[in-house]
Scaffold this motif. Structure first.
Motif, PDB file in Angstrom:
ATOM      1  N   UNK A  79      13.355  11.493  47.607  1.00 33.76           N
ATOM      2  CA  UNK A  79      12.598  12.947  47.237  1.00 33.76           C
ATOM      3  C   UNK A  79      13.653  13.976  46.683  1.00 33.76           C
ATOM      4  N   UNK A  80      14.631  13.830  47.173  1.00 32.03           N
ATOM      5  CA  UNK A  80      15.797  14.692  46.498  1.00 32.03           C
ATOM      6  C   UNK A  80      16.150  14.109  44.984  1.00 32.03           C
ATOM      7  N   UNK A  81      16.140  13.124  44.817  1.00 30.47           N
ATOM      8  CA  UNK A  81      16.509  12.419  43.565  1.00 30.47           C
ATOM      9  C   UNK A  81      15.222  12.681  42.654  1.00 30.47           C
ATOM     10  N   UNK A  82      14.145  12.796  42.891  1.00 31.31           N
ATOM     11  CA  UNK A  82      12.807  12.885  42.268  1.00 31.31           C
ATOM     12  C   UNK A  82      12.886  14.486  41.787  1.00 31.31           C
ATOM     13  N   UNK A  83      13.244  15.346  42.920  1.00 30.07           N
ATOM     14  CA  UNK A  83      13.258  16.921  42.518  1.00 30.07           C
ATOM     15  C   UNK A  83      14.133  17.008  41.747  1.00 30.07           C
ATOM     16  N   UNK A  84      15.435  16.483  41.807  1.00 29.69           N
ATOM     17  CA  UNK A  84      16.698  16.694  40.761  1.00 29.69           C
ATOM     18  C   UNK A  84      16.073  16.415  39.435  1.00 29.69           C
ATOM     19  N   UNK A  85      15.611  15.346  39.126  1.00 33.25           N
ATOM     20  CA  UNK A  85      15.450  14.839  37.785  1.00 33.25           C
ATOM     21  C   UNK A  85      13.828  15.210  37.011  1.00 33.25           C
ATOM     22  N   UNK A  86      13.037  15.284  37.921  1.00 38.14           N
ATOM     23  CA  UNK A  86      11.844  15.761  37.355  1.00 38.14           C
ATOM     24  C   UNK A  86      11.141  17.022  38.007  1.00 38.14           C
ATOM     25  N   UNK A  87      11.762  17.517  39.038  1.00 33.43           N
ATOM     26  CA  UNK A  87      11.410  18.846  39.253  1.00 33.43           C
ATOM     27  C   UNK A  87      10.198  18.749  40.180  1.00 33.43           C
ATOM     28  N   UNK A  88       9.511  19.713  40.704  1.00 32.17           N
ATOM     29  CA  UNK A  88       8.385  19.875  41.761  1.00 32.17           C
ATOM     30  C   UNK A  88       7.207  18.929  41.088  1.00 32.17           C
ATOM     31  N   UNK A  89       7.004  18.993  39.728  1.00 31.17           N
ATOM     32  CA  UNK A  89       6.064  18.441  39.099  1.00 31.17           C
ATOM     33  C   UNK A  89       6.019  16.740  39.205  1.00 31.17           C
ATOM     34  N   UNK A  90       7.428  16.275  39.448  1.00 28.07           N
ATOM     35  CA  UNK A  90       7.320  14.975  39.627  1.00 28.07           C
ATOM     36  C   UNK A  90       6.956  14.593  40.884  1.00 28.07           C
ATOM     37  N   UNK A  91       6.830  15.203  41.830  1.00 30.01           N
ATOM     38  CA  UNK A  91       5.839  14.789  43.075  1.00 30.01           C
ATOM     39  C   UNK A  91       4.715  14.404  43.026  1.00 30.01           C
ATOM     40  N   UNK A  92       4.190  15.071  41.932  1.00 32.16           N
ATOM     41  CA  UNK A  92       2.748  15.034  41.624  1.00 32.16           C
ATOM     42  C   UNK A  92       2.198  14.217  40.588  1.00 32.16           C
ATOM     43  N   UNK A  93       3.304  13.463  39.840  1.00 29.88           N
ATOM     44  CA  UNK A  93       3.176  12.615  38.678  1.00 29.88           C
ATOM     45  C   UNK A  93       2.140  11.496  39.150  1.00 29.88           C
ATOM     46  N   UNK A  94       1.106  11.523  38.208  1.00 28.22           N
ATOM     47  CA  UNK A  94       0.207  10.275  38.591  1.00 28.22           C
ATOM     48  C   UNK A  94      -0.777  10.767  39.599  1.00 28.22           C
TER      49      UNK A  94
END
Length: 344
Positions: A79-94
């Motif tokens: 979760x931390x890595x995803x937040x770092x490289x893609x931001x909050x939007x990365x949590x909702x990708x797809x």
């Protein structure tokens, strides 16, 4: 606006809010066929539940498919890595594809469950009215919903699998964690998959999906309805108790069928795997299970299961609770024990 118009408007607002006169909206809802209300209730419940757990769903897919840079990480680190490289939007990708799929899926799932259940009660009375009916109706409903919405699930998986550094941070000399051609959206995924392999490619992985959903959907409804039968009648509308019943139903059902979900995910993204893992195509579900155990270890069959436990508790619980709540709000009659009710 003149004074007479203002008075009329105020009168209408008052009548609507204080319930002193019949509501046009209420009359309209009362005239809607029962099966349409069930579709609405199921679709709304599915969308609400899916969005609530979208970040955990994204991480689960990355772990299931052994995405480079994530397969060796835990939940929190992912979760931390995803937040770092893609931001909050990365949590909702797809998640757009996920919600677009879950609305018709959940709508069909809940509605066909109710229809199949009534059909079984009316035509096979020897089965009684107990949990066996819920098991059969739930399984049939799950299979029906999957067949109609599978291409959207395929698109959701492919969108969730691709990861990129949208913050501009250079990772190992590249802006992308995975150097695969990026999909631009749901339509783009479906078009490219269709061009590459035709209609059959849109249903790649449907085998393990059906093998998994039939027992899972059946067990989920079976356990949920059976637990509800033991709840005192005066507490049947308790949100907390409904959430608890739904959570236990999801946990138990998912544990038994999770390896099939892993096979399905890997079959869906086979051509996206790095060259070191490329060329491996599972002929069928059994071949997928055997191959994963022999090449990746049996633990891979349960990769992401811990996240699924965390996700299933709120997801299934919220889904069932929202559905039952929507049924009450829409005025859907209580579930029948024997004779089918009219759908109009």
């Amino acid at each position: 606006m003149d004074s007479s118009q203002g008075s009329t408007l105020q009168s209408n607002v008052t009548r609507f809010t204080d319930g002193s006169s019949p509501s046009t909206e209420a009359k309209y809802i009362d005239n809607v066929p029962v099966y349409v209300k069930e579709l609405i209730a199921g679709g709304a419940a599915g969308a609400f539940a899916k969005t609530a757990v979208a970040p955990l769903e994204r991480i689960k897919i990355l772990l299931q498919t052994r995405n480079q840079g994530f397969h060796s990480l835990g939940i929190c680190q992912s979760l931390k890595k995803l937040l770092k490289y893609e931001g909050v939007a990365g949590f909702y990708k797809g998640n757009g594809a996920s919600v677009l799929r879950i609305v018709p899926y959940a709508a069909l799932h809940f509605m066909t469950y109710e229809r199949y259940r009534l059909w079984i009660l009316d035509n096979y009375s020897g089965l009684g009215t107990g949990p066996v009916v819920d098991l059969l109706a739930g399984s049939a409903a799950g299979g029906t919903a999957v067949l109609f919405t599978y291409p959207l699930d395929l698109a959701r998986t492919k969108l969730a699998y691709q990861t990129s550094d949208t913050r501009g941070t250079v990772l190992q000399g590249t802006r992308q964690i995975n150097a695969f051609p990026a999909y631009s959206g749901i339509r783009n995924v479906i078009e490219r998959v269709y061009i590459e392999g035709g209609v059959c490619s849109l249903y790649r992985g449907i085998g393990p999906t059906l093998f998994g959903i039939l027992p899972y959907a059946g067990l989920k409804f079976y356990i949920y309805e059976e637990l509800k039968r033991h709840v005192p009648e005066e507490h049947q509308t308790s949100i907390l108790l409904l959430l608890s019943c739904g959570a236990l139903a999801g946990l138990f059902g998912q544990t038994l069928t999770y390896p099939l979900d892993v096979v399905r995910r890997q079959m869906q993204i086979e051509h996206l795997l790095p060259s070191s893992q490329g060329g491996v195509r599972y002929r069928n579900t059994l071949d997928g299970l055997v191959s994963i155990v022999s090449t990746q270890g049996w633990r891979q069959l349960f990769a992401g299961l811990s996240i699924n436990y965390i996700k299933i508790v709120p997801s299934v619980a919220i889904g069932f609770t929202a559905y039952d709540t929507m049924k009450t709000w829409l005025g859907i009659p209580p579930r029948q024990k024997s004779k089918a009710i009219s759908t109009s």
